[in-house]
Design a protein around this motif. Structure first.
Motif, PDB file in Angstrom:
ATOM      1  N   LEU A 190       0.955  -1.257  -0.071  1.00 23.57           N
ATOM      2  CA  LEU A 190       0.026   0.071   0.063  1.00 23.57           C
ATOM      3  C   LEU A 190       0.858   1.352   0.146  1.00 23.57           C
ATOM      4  CD1 LEU A 190      -2.683  -1.244   2.830  1.00 23.57           C
ATOM      5  CD2 LEU A 190      -2.521  -1.649   0.283  1.00 23.57           C
ATOM      6  N   LYS A 191       0.942   1.847  -1.144  1.00 22.86           N
ATOM      7  CA  LYS A 191       1.814   3.020  -1.494  1.00 22.86           C
ATOM      8  C   LYS A 191       1.279   4.419  -1.343  1.00 22.86           C
ATOM      9  CE  LYS A 191       4.994  -0.104  -4.143  1.00 22.86           C
ATOM     10  NZ  LYS A 191       5.646   0.090  -5.300  1.00 22.86           N
ATOM     11  N   GLY A 192       1.682   5.248  -0.511  1.00 21.89           N
ATOM     12  CA  GLY A 192       1.345   6.655  -0.419  1.00 21.89           C
ATOM     13  C   GLY A 192       1.850   7.467   0.569  1.00 21.89           C
ATOM     14  N   HIS A 193       1.842   6.929   1.716  1.00 23.24           N
ATOM     15  CA  HIS A 193       2.550   7.681   3.138  1.00 23.24           C
ATOM     16  C   HIS A 193       3.771   7.928   2.800  1.00 23.24           C
ATOM     17  CE1 HIS A 193      -0.995   7.551   5.705  1.00 23.24           C
ATOM     18  NE2 HIS A 193      -1.016   6.036   5.478  1.00 23.24           N
ATOM     19  N   GLN A 194       4.187   9.179   3.364  1.00 22.29           N
ATOM     20  CA  GLN A 194       5.533   9.855   3.324  1.00 22.29           C
ATOM     21  C   GLN A 194       6.405   9.506   4.446  1.00 22.29           C
ATOM     22  OE1 GLN A 194       6.581  10.742   0.052  1.00 22.29           O
ATOM     23  NE2 GLN A 194       4.434   9.723  -0.532  1.00 22.29           N
ATOM     24  N   SER A 195       5.842   9.112   5.458  1.00 26.70           N
ATOM     25  CA  SER A 195       6.537   9.217   6.588  1.00 26.70           C
ATOM     26  C   SER A 195       6.316   7.895   7.564  1.00 26.70           C
ATOM     27  CB  SER A 195       6.252  10.490   7.587  1.00 26.70           C
ATOM     28  OG  SER A 195       7.325  10.323   8.563  1.00 26.70           O
ATOM     29  N   ALA A 196       6.635   7.626   8.616  1.00 25.94           N
ATOM     30  CA  ALA A 196       6.547   6.321   9.581  1.00 25.94           C
ATOM     31  C   ALA A 196       4.944   6.133   9.778  1.00 25.94           C
ATOM     32  CB  ALA A 196       7.130   6.555  10.820  1.00 25.94           C
ATOM     33  N   ILE A 197       4.645   5.017   9.698  1.00 22.71           N
ATOM     34  CA  ILE A 197       3.389   4.449  10.016  1.00 22.71           C
ATOM     35  C   ILE A 197       3.193   4.195  11.453  1.00 22.71           C
ATOM     36  CG2 ILE A 197       1.675   2.604   9.692  1.00 22.71           C
ATOM     37  CD1 ILE A 197       2.545   3.855   7.166  1.00 22.71           C
ATOM     38  N   SER A 198       2.199   5.097  11.999  1.00 18.01           N
ATOM     39  CA  SER A 198       1.972   5.082  13.289  1.00 18.01           C
ATOM     40  C   SER A 198       0.783   3.951  13.838  1.00 18.01           C
ATOM     41  CB  SER A 198       1.542   6.322  14.044  1.00 18.01           C
ATOM     42  OG  SER A 198       0.539   6.957  13.264  1.00 18.01           O
ATOM     43  N   ASP A 199       0.062   3.519  12.937  1.00 17.25           N
ATOM     44  CA  ASP A 199      -1.090   2.693  13.169  1.00 17.25           C
ATOM     45  C   ASP A 199      -1.660   2.171  12.002  1.00 17.25           C
ATOM     46  OD1 ASP A 199      -2.376   1.047  14.858  1.00 17.25           O
ATOM     47  OD2 ASP A 199      -3.495   2.493  15.973  1.00 17.25           O
ATOM     48  N   VAL A 200      -2.538   1.120  12.071  1.00 16.76           N
ATOM     49  CA  VAL A 200      -3.166   0.567  10.964  1.00 16.76           C
ATOM     50  C   VAL A 200      -4.488  -0.346  11.570  1.00 16.76           C
ATOM     51  CG1 VAL A 200      -1.807  -1.420  10.488  1.00 16.76           C
ATOM     52  CG2 VAL A 200      -3.352  -0.472   8.867  1.00 16.76           C
TER      53      VAL A 200
END
Length: 205
Positions: free
Chosen positions: A47-57
């Motif tokens: 899943l591509k799109g975020h530009q920084s660290a993932i904090s939750d999902v």
């Protein structure tokens, strides 16, 4: 153990498994989100799109969608069948440093509640988002920054563990704090809501 390992540049921060137990979504500090097929034990897609660290999902109950939060000041809604982003929700005004650090789903996965951090205040509100319209429908200020939150089984109340050593119970329909639980002597780092006991069962804490 998964038979296929894709290189992450940074540590995996969160992993969520779908209610059916057949797929999982992982998020890392290098902004990567990956969908895993737990039956075939392989990566099904990214899943591509975020530009920084993932904090939750979080995954929806039917396992068809995911909602992610990132330090890039957005939350995103994903179609896990096509691996595409169907909505981007901006946390705070453009140019602000507001970040969503945790996200939970409720109301049959139509609404999301986000734990937001405002860097300039070292604090932050709890926000309720309508995933259908992509809008924030409620902003609940907090006197002390919540470190963790959990939705109660009735899906109307939210429990937050806060920096001032208190646990607060919020009404997600009105935004009001309906209870404060005191007794901790340190920062509350985690919170969980237990389902009501079944008839004839014994519940111990």
């Amino acid at each position: 153990e998964l038979t296929e390992r894709l290189p992450y540049i940074d540590a995996v921060h969160v992993v969520r498994i779908s209610p059916c137990g057949k797929k999982a979504v992982s998020g890392s500090y290098d902004a990567a989100l990956r969908v895993w097929d737990l039956e075939l034990r392989c990566c099904a897609g990214s899943l591509k799109g975020h530009q920084s660290a993932i904090s939750d999902v979080q995954l929806t109950r039917d396992g068809l969608r995911a909602v992610s939060a990132s330090l890039d000041h957005t939350m995103r809604v994903w179609d896990l069948g096509t691996f595409t982003c169907t909505a981007t929700l901006r946390i705070g005004a453009v140019g602000s440093e507001d970040k969503a650090l945790q996200v939970l789903l409720f109301a049959q996965d139509r609404l999301a509640v986000a734990r937001v951090y405002k860097q300039e205040l070292h604090n932050g509100p709890v926000q309720v988002w309508d995933l259908g319209t992509g809008t924030c429908i409620m902003n609940i200020p907090q006197g002390s920054w919540p470190r963790y939150m959990a939705i109660m089984p009735d899906e109307r109340h939210l429990v937050t563990g806060c920096s001032d050593c208190a646990v607060r119970v919020l009404d997600l329909l009105t935004g009001e704090c309906v209870g404060v639980l005191e007794g901790h002597t340190g920062v509350v780092q985690d919170a969980a809501a237990l389902p009501p006991p079944r008839p004839g069962s014994v519940q111990c804490c």
